[in-house]
Design a protein around this motif. Structure first.
Motif, short mmCIF file in Angstrom:
data_model
loop_
_atom_site.label_atom_id
_atom_site.label_comp_id
_atom_site.label_asym_id
_atom_site.label_seq_id
_atom_site.Cartn_x
_atom_site.Cartn_y
_atom_site.Cartn_z
N ALA A 297 0.86 -1.19 0.00
CA ALA A 297 0.00 0.00 0.00
C ALA A 297 0.89 1.24 0.00
O ALA A 297 1.79 1.36 0.83
N ILE A 298 0.64 2.10 -0.94
CA ILE A 298 1.52 3.27 -1.17
C ILE A 298 0.94 4.53 -0.53
O ILE A 298 -0.25 4.80 -0.65
N ASP A 299 1.82 5.28 0.12
CA ASP A 299 1.49 6.65 0.52
C ASP A 299 2.02 7.56 -0.59
O ASP A 299 3.24 7.72 -0.74
N ALA A 300 1.10 8.14 -1.36
CA ALA A 300 1.52 8.95 -2.52
C ALA A 300 1.46 10.45 -2.23
O ALA A 300 1.34 11.26 -3.15
N THR A 301 1.59 10.81 -0.94
CA THR A 301 1.47 12.23 -0.55
C THR A 301 2.53 13.10 -1.24
O THR A 301 2.25 14.22 -1.67
N LYS A 302 3.75 12.55 -1.36
CA LYS A 302 4.85 13.39 -1.88
C LYS A 302 4.58 13.82 -3.33
O LYS A 302 4.67 15.00 -3.65
N ILE A 303 4.24 12.86 -4.17
CA ILE A 303 4.02 13.22 -5.58
C ILE A 303 2.78 14.11 -5.71
O ILE A 303 2.72 15.01 -6.55
#
Ligand code: NAD
Ligand code: DAU
Length: 351
Positions: A297-303
Motif C-alpha cells: 500500500a503506497i502513501d503517494a502524498t509526496k508526488i
C-alpha cells in the motif's frame, strides 16, 4: 529537428507502451526512441496506432548488451532516458531468478554506464529516470503505508533485482553525479497487460471457463492503479521531479485478491450474459506463491503535494474499461496466449 530525443526502454511492454503513446502524442517536438528486446512480454501490436508517427522510432535491442548500448548512445544524442525494460513477473522470478539478475540488474547498470559516458563527453543530458516498484519495500501487515523513507526489504527474486537496480541508480547519482530520478509504483492494471498477471489472466480464464487459480486463501492485498494514470505520473516525474529524489506512486485503492476476483466475476457474468454466480464457480484455491508478500500500500502524498499528481480514474471505471478492452481485443489475447505461453501456463499451474 526534434527539440529533445528521449530513450524509452521496454516501450513494447505493458506500462512502457502507454508511456510511449503518451509521450509521442503529447510532445510532438520530442523524438521518442523505443528500445525493446521483444521478449515474450514485448509486443509491437501494443503500439500499432502510433507506429508511423514521425517522432517515433522503434529499435530492437538488448540492455544486457553493453557494446550495443554504447553504440546506441553514440548514434543518438539522447537528452533523457526513461527506463522501464525489465523482467516483471514475480512467479517467473521464482523459477528463473538469473534472468532477473541479468536484465534488471546488469541491464540497468549497462544503461547507467552508457548514460554516464554520454554525460562525461559533454553532451547535454537532462535525466535518467528509473521506473521501479513498491515491492522493493517488502510486505506490510494490516496497517501502514510505504513512504519514500521506508527501508528496503525485498522478499522475492524479482523485488531483490529491482531493489538492487534502484541502489545502483542512486549510487551513480551519488558517485558520478548522474542526474537521476526514481519512482516506485503499486500494481498496475489496464489494457495490454500480459495475461500472466492476475487481472488479465483471470479475465481470459473466465472467458474460456477455465479454473481461476487463487494463491493461498486469496487474502493478500494489492493497491491497484490504472496504467494510464501511471503513465501520467511518469510524465510528471520526468518533467518536474527533483533530481536525486524518489516518488511513490499508488492508487489508494486496496483490494484483497479474493474481493477483486469476485468483482471481476460479477462484471464478466453480465458481459457474457451468464447467470449471476457462474464465474465464481471457477474459483480454485491453489498452493500459495512461495514467500508471498501479504500487503502492498503506497502513501503517494509526496508526488501529490510536490508535483500535483493524483489518479484520475476511479477503480469502478478503470476495471470496466479494462474488461471491455480485453473482450474487444480478442486477437491480441489469442496472439499472446499462443506458443510459449502455453508451456509457461502448464508449468506454472500444474504444480
Ligand atoms: P512488462 O513485462 O509488460 O514489459 C517489460 C518490457 O521490457 C517488455 O516489452 C520486454 O520485451 C522488455 N525487455 C525485457 N528484457 C529486456 C532486455 N534485456 N532488453 C530490452 N528490453 C527488454 O513489464 P511492465 O509491467 O510493463 O513493467 C515495466 C516496468 O515497470 C518494469 O521495470 C517493472 O518493474 C515496473 N513496474 C511494474 C508494475 C506493474 O504493476 N506491472 C508496477 C510498478 C513498476
Ligand atoms: O506492486 C507492483 C508489482 O505488481 C510490479 O512490480 C510487478 O511487476 C507486477 O507483476 C505486480 O506484482 P504482483 O505479484 O503483485 O502481481 P500479480 O498480478 O502477479 O499478482 C497479484 C496478486 O494476485 C498476488 O497477491 C498474487 C495473486 N495471484 C496471482 C496470479 C498470477 C493469484 O492468486 N493467482 C495467480 O494466478
Amino acid at each position: 529537428m526534434a527539440a529533445k530525443t528521449i530513450l524509452i526502454t521496454g516501450g513494447a511492454g505493458f506500462i512502457g507502451s502507454h508511456v510511449v503513446r503518451l509521450f509521442v502524442q503529447k510532445y510532438s517536438d520530442y523524438q521518442i526512441v523505443n528500445l525493446d528486446n521483444l521478449t515474450y512480454a514485448g509486443n509491437l501490436g501494443n503500439l500499432s496506432d502510433i507506429e508511423s508517427s514521425p517522432n517515433y522510432t522503434f529499435l530492437k535491442g538488448d540492455i544486457t548488451d553493453q557494446s550495443f548500448l554504447q553504440q546506441l548512445f553514440a548514434t543518438y544524442q539522447f537528452h533523457g532516458v526513461i527506463h522501464l525494460a525489465a523482467e516483471s513477473h514475480v512467479d517467473r522470478s521464482i523459477s528463473s531468478p538469473m534472468e532477473f539478475v541479468l536484465t534488471n540488474v546488469v541491464g540497468t547498470v549497462n544503461l547507467l554506464n552508457a548514460a554516464k559516458e554520454h554525460v562525461k563527453s559533454g553532451k547535454p543530458f537532462d535525466r535518467f529516470y528509473h521506473v521501479s516498484t513498491d515491492e522493493v519495500y517488502g510486505s506490510l501487515h494490516d496497517d501502514g503505508f510505504f513512504t519514500e523513507e521506508t527501508a528496503y526489504d525485498p522478499q522475492s527474486p524479482y523485488s531483490a533485482s529491482k531493489a538492487s537496480s534502484d541502489h545502483f541508480v542512486r549510487a551513480y547519482h551519488n558517485t558520478y553525479k548522474l542526474p537521476v530520478v526514481i519512482s516506485n509504483c503499486s500494481n498496475n492494471y489496464g489494457p495490454n497487460q500480459f495475461p500472466e498477471k492476475l487481472i488479465p489472466l483471470f479475465i481470459n480464464n473466465i472467458k474460456h471457463k477455465k479454473p481461476l487459480p487463487v494463491y493461498g486463501k486469496g487474502e493478500n492485498i494489492r493497491d491497484w492503479l490504472y496504467v494510464v494514470d501511471h503513465a501520467r505520473a511518469i510524465d510528471v516525474v520526468y518533467h518536474k521531479g527533483a533530481l536525486g529524489e524518489t516518488y511513490n506512486i499508488g492508487g489508494h485503492n486496496e483490494w484483497t485478491n479474493i474481493a477483486l476476483i469476485k468483482v471481476l466475476c460479477k462484471i464478466m457474468d453480465v458481459k457474457l450474459g451468464q447467470s449471476p454466480g457462474s464465474s465464481e464457480q471457477l474459483i480454485s484455491y491453489v498452493t500459495d506463491r512461495a514467500g508471498h508478500d501479504f500487503r502492498y500500500a503506497i502513501d503517494a502524498t509526496k508526488i501529490q503535494n510536490e508535483l500535483g499528481w493524483t489518479p484520475s480514474l476511479q477503480f469502478e471505471e478503470g476495471i470496466e474499461k479494462t474488461i471491455n478492452w480485453y473482450l474487444e481485443n480478442e486477437c491480441w489475447l489469442t496472439q499472446v496466449t499462443s506458443g510459449a505461453y502455453l508451456n509457461y501456463y502448464k508449468q506454472q499451474y500444474s504444480k
